[in-house]
Design a protein around this motif. Sequence first.
Motif, mmCIF file in Angstrom:
data_model
loop_
_atom_site.group_PDB
_atom_site.id
_atom_site.type_symbol
_atom_site.label_atom_id
_atom_site.label_comp_id
_atom_site.label_asym_id
_atom_site.label_seq_id
_atom_site.Cartn_x
_atom_site.Cartn_y
_atom_site.Cartn_z
ATOM 1 N N MET A 1 -5.037 8.876 -9.784
ATOM 2 C CA MET A 1 -4.968 8.223 -8.463
ATOM 3 C C MET A 1 -6.243 8.561 -7.671
ATOM 4 S SD MET A 1 -1.981 8.681 -5.596
ATOM 5 C CE MET A 1 -2.161 10.449 -5.522
ATOM 6 N N LYS A 2 -6.922 7.498 -7.193
ATOM 7 C CA LYS A 2 -8.142 7.708 -6.411
ATOM 8 C C LYS A 2 -7.778 8.133 -4.988
ATOM 9 C CE LYS A 2 -12.369 6.992 -4.690
ATOM 10 N NZ LYS A 2 -13.384 8.029 -4.802
ATOM 11 N N ILE A 3 -8.333 9.263 -4.553
ATOM 12 C CA ILE A 3 -8.140 9.683 -3.152
ATOM 13 C C ILE A 3 -9.465 9.481 -2.423
ATOM 14 C CG2 ILE A 3 -7.585 11.598 -1.594
ATOM 15 C CD1 ILE A 3 -5.890 12.814 -3.799
ATOM 16 N N TYR A 4 -9.454 8.554 -1.462
ATOM 17 C CA TYR A 4 -10.674 8.329 -0.679
ATOM 18 C C TYR A 4 -10.797 9.415 0.384
ATOM 19 C CZ TYR A 4 -11.341 3.621 -2.600
ATOM 20 O OH TYR A 4 -11.567 2.554 -3.426
ATOM 21 N N TRP B 1 -4.909 7.278 0.100
ATOM 22 C CA TRP B 1 -4.657 6.968 -1.308
ATOM 23 C C TRP B 1 -3.507 5.975 -1.402
ATOM 24 C CZ3 TRP B 1 -3.386 11.267 1.405
ATOM 25 C CH2 TRP B 1 -2.027 11.585 1.478
ATOM 26 N N LYS B 2 -3.391 5.377 -2.587
ATOM 27 C CA LYS B 2 -2.306 4.412 -2.789
ATOM 28 C C LYS B 2 -1.309 5.010 -3.775
ATOM 29 C CE LYS B 2 -2.321 -0.533 -2.887
ATOM 30 N NZ LYS B 2 -3.004 -1.712 -3.367
ATOM 31 N N LYS B 3 -0.021 5.024 -3.363
ATOM 32 C CA LYS B 3 1.022 5.561 -4.239
ATOM 33 C C LYS B 3 2.117 4.510 -4.334
ATOM 34 C CE LYS B 3 3.823 9.729 -4.482
ATOM 35 N NZ LYS B 3 4.255 10.857 -3.669
ATOM 36 N N LYS B 4 2.468 4.124 -5.540
ATOM 37 C CA LYS B 4 3.482 3.090 -5.764
ATOM 38 C C LYS B 4 3.243 1.890 -4.845
ATOM 39 C CE LYS B 4 7.091 6.201 -7.347
ATOM 40 N NZ LYS B 4 8.078 7.110 -6.864
ATOM 41 N N ASP B 5 2.010 1.373 -4.867
ATOM 42 C CA ASP B 5 1.652 0.183 -4.089
ATOM 43 C C ASP B 5 1.683 0.374 -2.575
ATOM 44 O OD1 ASP B 5 0.860 -1.514 -5.948
ATOM 45 O OD2 ASP B 5 2.789 -2.550 -6.218
ATOM 46 N N LYS B 6 1.749 1.610 -2.101
ATOM 47 C CA LYS B 6 1.807 1.852 -0.655
ATOM 48 C C LYS B 6 0.660 2.780 -0.254
ATOM 49 C CE LYS B 6 5.405 2.885 2.630
ATOM 50 N NZ LYS B 6 4.646 3.804 3.381
ATOM 51 N N TRP B 7 -0.090 2.378 0.762
ATOM 52 C CA TRP B 7 -1.171 3.248 1.236
ATOM 53 C C TRP B 7 -0.594 4.406 2.038
ATOM 54 C CZ3 TRP B 7 -5.712 3.016 -0.870
ATOM 55 C CH2 TRP B 7 -6.192 1.810 -1.380
ATOM 56 N N GLY C 1 -12.042 0.568 6.034
ATOM 57 C CA GLY C 1 -13.150 0.791 5.089
ATOM 58 C C GLY C 1 -12.639 0.826 3.650
ATOM 59 N N VAL C 2 -11.525 1.525 3.440
ATOM 60 C CA VAL C 2 -10.936 1.603 2.094
ATOM 61 C C VAL C 2 -10.563 0.198 1.615
ATOM 62 C CG1 VAL C 2 -8.947 2.429 0.766
ATOM 63 C CG2 VAL C 2 -10.078 3.959 2.392
ATOM 64 N N LEU C 3 -9.915 -0.562 2.473
ATOM 65 C CA LEU C 3 -9.480 -1.915 2.097
ATOM 66 C C LEU C 3 -10.691 -2.798 1.789
ATOM 67 C CD1 LEU C 3 -6.625 -2.416 4.734
ATOM 68 C CD2 LEU C 3 -6.367 -1.890 2.300
ATOM 69 N N ARG C 4 -11.762 -2.584 2.530
ATOM 70 C CA ARG C 4 -13.000 -3.349 2.287
ATOM 71 C C ARG C 4 -13.531 -3.037 0.879
ATOM 72 N NH1 ARG C 4 -16.426 -5.990 0.958
ATOM 73 N NH2 ARG C 4 -18.417 -6.569 1.924
ATOM 74 N N LEU C 5 -13.539 -1.750 0.518
ATOM 75 C CA LEU C 5 -14.040 -1.373 -0.809
ATOM 76 C C LEU C 5 -13.121 -1.882 -1.913
ATOM 77 C CD1 LEU C 5 -15.307 2.278 -0.187
ATOM 78 C CD2 LEU C 5 -16.660 0.183 -0.379
ATOM 79 N N GLU C 6 -11.830 -1.929 -1.611
ATOM 80 C CA GLU C 6 -10.839 -2.397 -2.594
ATOM 81 C C GLU C 6 -10.728 -3.925 -2.592
ATOM 82 O OE1 GLU C 6 -8.460 -0.626 -4.609
ATOM 83 O OE2 GLU C 6 -9.572 1.226 -4.247
ATOM 84 N N LYS C 7 -11.533 -4.578 -1.738
ATOM 85 C CA LYS C 7 -11.494 -6.045 -1.579
ATOM 86 C C LYS C 7 -10.103 -6.538 -1.195
ATOM 87 C CE LYS C 7 -15.442 -7.108 -4.594
ATOM 88 N NZ LYS C 7 -15.832 -5.768 -5.030
ATOM 89 N N GLU C 8 -9.385 -5.725 -0.433
ATOM 90 C CA GLU C 8 -8.068 -6.139 0.081
ATOM 91 C C GLU C 8 -8.249 -6.616 1.526
ATOM 92 O OE1 GLU C 8 -4.730 -3.515 -0.323
ATOM 93 O OE2 GLU C 8 -5.367 -2.811 -2.291
ATOM 94 N N ILE C 9 -7.306 -7.429 1.975
ATOM 95 C CA ILE C 9 -7.379 -7.956 3.350
ATOM 96 C C ILE C 9 -7.321 -6.798 4.364
ATOM 97 C CG2 ILE C 9 -5.939 -9.177 5.063
ATOM 98 C CD1 ILE C 9 -5.353 -11.136 2.643
ATOM 99 N N ASN C 10 -8.255 -6.814 5.323
ATOM 100 C CA ASN C 10 -8.187 -5.803 6.390
ATOM 101 C C ASN C 10 -8.235 -6.417 7.794
ATOM 102 O OD1 ASN C 10 -10.895 -6.407 6.675
ATOM 103 N ND2 ASN C 10 -11.648 -4.377 6.100
ATOM 104 N N VAL C 11 -8.403 -7.739 7.877
ATOM 105 C CA VAL C 11 -8.333 -8.401 9.189
ATOM 106 C C VAL C 11 -7.335 -9.558 9.083
ATOM 107 C CG1 VAL C 11 -9.596 -9.641 10.985
ATOM 108 C CG2 VAL C 11 -10.718 -7.780 9.760
ATOM 109 N N LEU C 12 -6.367 -9.540 9.972
ATOM 110 C CA LEU C 12 -5.267 -10.506 9.892
ATOM 111 C C LEU C 12 -5.494 -11.703 10.804
ATOM 112 C CD1 LEU C 12 -2.364 -7.885 10.121
ATOM 113 C CD2 LEU C 12 -3.129 -9.090 8.051
ATOM 114 N N SER C 13 -5.518 -12.894 10.193
ATOM 115 C CA SER C 13 -5.724 -14.094 11.020
ATOM 116 C C SER C 13 -4.491 -14.386 11.877
ATOM 117 C CB SER C 13 -6.064 -15.295 10.136
ATOM 118 O OG SER C 13 -5.056 -15.488 9.177
#
Length: 358
Positions: free
Chosen positions: A1-4, A26-32, A328-340
Amino acid sequence: MKIYKIVSMMSGTSLDGLDLCYCHIWKKKDKWEFEIKKTKSIAYSEEMQLELKDSIFLKADDLLQLHNTYGVWLGEQVNTFITENSLEVDFVASHGHTTHHQPQNGLTFQIGSGQHLANTCEIMTICDFRSNDVALGGQGAPLVPIGDQIFFGTYDFCLNLGGISNISFEAKGKRIAYDIGLANMILNHITRKIDLAYDKGGGMARTGSVNVDMLKALNNLKYYALPFPKSIGYEWFVEEVAPIVDSTKDSVENLLHTAVHHISEKVAQQISLNLNTDKGILLVTGGGGLNDFLIETLQHKLGDSIKVHVPSKIMIEFKEALVFALMGVLRLEKEINVLSSVTGAKRDSSSGVIYIPN
Ligand SMILES: Nc1ncnc2c1ncn2[C@@H]1O[C@H](COP(=O)(O)OP(=O)(O)OP(=O)(O)O)[C@@H](O)[C@H]1O
Ligand SMILES: CC(=O)N[C@H]1[C@@H]2OC[C@@H](O2)[C@@H](O)[C@@H]1O[C@H](C)C(=O)O
């Protein structure tokens, strides 16, 4: 598990100073998940406070100069924080300081040059989290609601009482959020008249009474009637709010008391409009959480259906910085970090510009 391992920084609209937060995410079982390890607040000197406050009036070349020197200054603060605590860091996430925010004109600007910052601390830096959303037609604010959703989703409402107040909540499966309006910006503006940085615990406000004309003028500000998505910046305060306060001839205690009633009335209104449970919990963070009189007045106006929860001082003061680390973590993971759903942009995005030290 990657710990930022992240150092994140926030400089808010109340202009009290810079918040630094060192956390692991970190992400554990799909949960940050997160743990805040170290924090530090650096109060701005009076000179720096004035420089940042007046930055909206600067000529372009002076503003760009400030952007660069402030970026270097931020990098130096990171270096000191790391040395003081012997930190191991993967990247820096920096909000910068908002000098201009006019999404209606397609612009928002946070000073604190990412390249200068990254070069000064020699660590990859992610910043400029708002511009992409504004380029997509959104407000570019508030951004913290993504963190409310991921880390604080058990609360019915999350309220930030910073320089400006903003709220976030879930409605029909979507996160909704917007800047409600005034908070510490008006309170600090009033106390500065007697050379006081802020009204500790709301002690002075408590001894005052309501100035009916001022309360009416504040309540009638046009911004409050606008539909969401909406956000405000210091420009709004200078143009629309300061003239009301400055033209009211009354004691500082009465001005503060009136402002506290106004702030809590507007928050309570927004909550009652969006409340769909008979027993909810409101998480309050931001420096206003330390203003006992404001919190008591708010609880009183909310009544029994909503319980105000004020968390630990660390969470009150560093939740925003923590969420920029998550962004920042979500940006590196290419996950959504700004909600329209919050900003009104054309689409959700993974925003923030990455600077590699050079
Ligand atoms: N003990 C206290 N009693 C009353 N008010 C306080 C106390 N401590 C801090 N504050 C208020 O909180 C302000 C700082 O709040 P905070 O750091 O949340 O704002 P910010 O992050 O600058 O704003 P924003 O979230 O709008 O960007 C101070 O300027 C002051 O007005
Ligand atoms: C443009 C800008 O800097 N807006 C701030 C400000 O301060 C509070 C409120 O107005 C919020 O919209 C935002 O900050 C927090 C960190 C946010 O984006 O969620």
